[in-house]
Design a protein around this motif. Structure first.
Motif, PDB file in Angstrom:
ATOM      1  N   ARG A 113       0.748  -1.241  -0.125  1.00 46.21           N
ATOM      2  CA  ARG A 113       0.069  -0.094   0.039  1.00 46.21           C
ATOM      3  C   ARG A 113       0.643   1.254   0.018  1.00 46.21           C
ATOM      4  O   ARG A 113       0.414   2.288  -0.791  1.00 46.21           O
ATOM      5  CB  ARG A 113      -0.817  -0.020   1.346  1.00 46.21           C
ATOM      6  N   ASP A 114       1.984   1.128   0.950  1.00 45.75           N
ATOM      7  CA  ASP A 114       2.893   2.434   1.108  1.00 45.75           C
ATOM      8  C   ASP A 114       3.704   2.695  -0.413  1.00 45.75           C
ATOM      9  O   ASP A 114       3.519   3.832  -0.802  1.00 45.75           O
ATOM     10  CB  ASP A 114       3.556   2.188   2.156  1.00 45.75           C
TER      11      ASP A 114
ATOM     12  N   ALA B 216      -7.296  -9.874  -4.753  1.00 49.85           N
ATOM     13  CA  ALA B 216      -7.351  -8.085  -5.059  1.00 49.85           C
ATOM     14  C   ALA B 216      -6.292  -7.749  -6.027  1.00 49.85           C
ATOM     15  O   ALA B 216      -6.485  -6.877  -6.775  1.00 49.85           O
ATOM     16  CB  ALA B 216      -7.170  -7.559  -3.712  1.00 49.85           C
ATOM     17  N   LEU B 217      -5.219  -8.484  -5.824  1.00 49.99           N
ATOM     18  CA  LEU B 217      -3.993  -7.841  -6.731  1.00 49.99           C
ATOM     19  C   LEU B 217      -4.155  -8.257  -8.229  1.00 49.99           C
ATOM     20  O   LEU B 217      -3.800  -7.553  -9.106  1.00 49.99           O
ATOM     21  CB  LEU B 217      -2.649  -8.330  -6.103  1.00 49.99           C
ATOM     22  N   VAL B 218      -4.690  -9.536  -8.210  1.00 49.26           N
ATOM     23  CA  VAL B 218      -4.951 -10.111  -9.644  1.00 49.26           C
ATOM     24  C   VAL B 218      -6.004  -9.084 -10.381  1.00 49.26           C
ATOM     25  O   VAL B 218      -5.909  -9.011 -11.494  1.00 49.26           O
ATOM     26  CB  VAL B 218      -5.306 -11.560  -9.569  1.00 49.26           C
TER      27      VAL B 218
ATOM     28  N   PRO C 243      -6.778   1.880  -0.690  1.00 49.55           N
ATOM     29  CA  PRO C 243      -7.688   1.577   0.316  1.00 49.55           C
ATOM     30  C   PRO C 243      -8.130   0.107   0.685  1.00 49.55           C
ATOM     31  O   PRO C 243      -8.156  -0.181   1.806  1.00 49.55           O
ATOM     32  CB  PRO C 243      -8.944   2.473  -0.017  1.00 49.55           C
ATOM     33  N   LEU C 244      -8.084  -0.510  -0.292  1.00 49.96           N
ATOM     34  CA  LEU C 244      -8.538  -2.029  -0.373  1.00 49.96           C
ATOM     35  C   LEU C 244      -7.503  -2.773   0.642  1.00 49.96           C
ATOM     36  O   LEU C 244      -7.829  -3.454   1.631  1.00 49.96           O
ATOM     37  CB  LEU C 244      -8.816  -2.587  -1.478  1.00 49.96           C
ATOM     38  N   LEU C 245      -6.211  -2.201   0.115  1.00 46.99           N
ATOM     39  CA  LEU C 245      -5.054  -3.179   0.918  1.00 46.99           C
ATOM     40  C   LEU C 245      -4.955  -2.532   2.305  1.00 46.99           C
ATOM     41  O   LEU C 245      -4.660  -3.515   3.320  1.00 46.99           O
ATOM     42  CB  LEU C 245      -3.615  -2.693   0.297  1.00 46.99           C
ATOM     43  N   SER C 246      -5.318  -1.487   2.685  1.00 48.79           N
ATOM     44  CA  SER C 246      -5.504  -1.064   3.990  1.00 48.79           C
ATOM     45  C   SER C 246      -6.487  -1.596   4.813  1.00 48.79           C
ATOM     46  O   SER C 246      -6.353  -2.198   6.010  1.00 48.79           O
ATOM     47  CB  SER C 246      -5.880   0.600   4.073  1.00 48.79           C
TER      48      SER C 246
END
Length: 302
Positions: A121-122, A184-186, A198-201
């Motif tokens: 995310r960062d 989510a990454l795919v 935001p989803l990764l957070s």
């Protein structure tokens, strides 16, 4: 002429030796199958399926030691049931009473996934692309995920597609949370999603909550394991002490009825330990990325 008690004692000794021998040969066969079944060609049938379900920590050495100890116990006490219980105890109690390494590994892995998700995310927030972010974070990966992330980065650098490398990573990690992160990454890699950070957070926060829950459960299980250790230690110490210092007190167990009672006691211990293991086990969520079938490619459809 020999007395009836002497004949009975010799008869029990012969029975104990015979039972210990046959039981030992059976356990050696089971142990050999447990260690070697992974290297054999897969065969259908009940036998291979049962062998595949045996604990992985039942190594050949451990099985041989358990069988030898069981045979020695049966020979010293002339109790066939003691031979069986000793072998079963040496195979099962270390995993139950010792530290729960599997749970600790899963907790550490979940925490590492949360850390890596935050790192992604960062890095993405610094205007880096997804592939570049994965390559950058793989070089400073958390220790529990270091080997899997480095292999994924190597596959990407070798020209492999990002979705395929991510799916292979999820299979290797074998964690439901990793499946969610990979999904989510795919999706972001294939559809160029702009709301990935935001989803990764949210996923990282969910992972932290799972870690906190697992730590509370592990703390509760540790107290239960301590109580079980005390119970088992006291019981075994008393039994060994009676056998060594006051053997006559245990003479009732030399009879067939005594052996039946000893078997019932052993079964009650087995049932209680099985129940303790069951209530302390965390149910894993259903995985989103299913493992590939043997011989299938790692980038197959999920």
């Amino acid at each position: 002429m020999m007395s009836s008690s002497s004949l009975a004692a010799e008869g029990w000794t012969a029975v104990a030796v015979a039972c210990g021998t046959f039981f030992g040969l059976g356990l050696v066969a089971v142990g050999y199958g447990t260690v070697k079944h992974a290297s054999r060609d897969e065969r259908p049938g009940l036998g291979p399926a049962l062998l595949a379900r045996l604990p992985a920590h039942w190594t050949t050495r451990r099985v041989v030691v358990a069988v030898f100890a069981g045979a020695l116990s049966g020979a010293l006490t002339a109790w066939p049931v003691a031979a069986v219980l000793t072998s079963v105890a040496l195979l099962t109690l270390p995993g139950l009473l010792g530290p729960d390494r599997q749970a600790a590994r899963r907790t550490a892995q979940t925490e590492a996934l949360a850390t890596w998700t935050e790192m992604l995310r960062d890095t993405l927030s610094a205007a880096a692309g997804l592939e570049q972010a994965i390559l950058a974070t793989s070089d400073i990966a958390p220790a529990p995920l270091e080997s899997e992330l480095r292999r994924m980065a190597a596959a990407i650098r070798a020209g492999g597609s990002l979705p395929s490398a991510l799916r292979t990573f999820a299979e290797e990690v074998d964690n439901p949370l990793a499946d969610v992160v990979v999904a989510a990454l795919v999706m972001a890699a294939e559809q160029q999603s702009g709301q990935l950070a935001p989803l990764l957070s949210e996923l990282a926060e969910s992972a932290r909550e799972q870690v906190a829950i697992r730590q509370r459960v592990d703390a509760g299980r540790a107290s239960v394991r301590t109580g079980v250790r005390v119970t088992v230690t006291v019981t075994l110490s008393m039994a060994v002490g009676l056998v060594i210092f006051n053997r006559s007190y245990l003479d009732p167990f030399d009879t067939l009825t005594g052996q039946a009672v000893l078997a019932v006691v052993g079964l009650l211990f087995v049932a209680s330990f099985t129940y303790l293991t069951a209530i302390g086990r965390l149910e894993e969520p259903i995985r989103l990325v299913t493992p590939s079938s043997p011989g299938a490619g790692s980038g197959g459809a999920r």
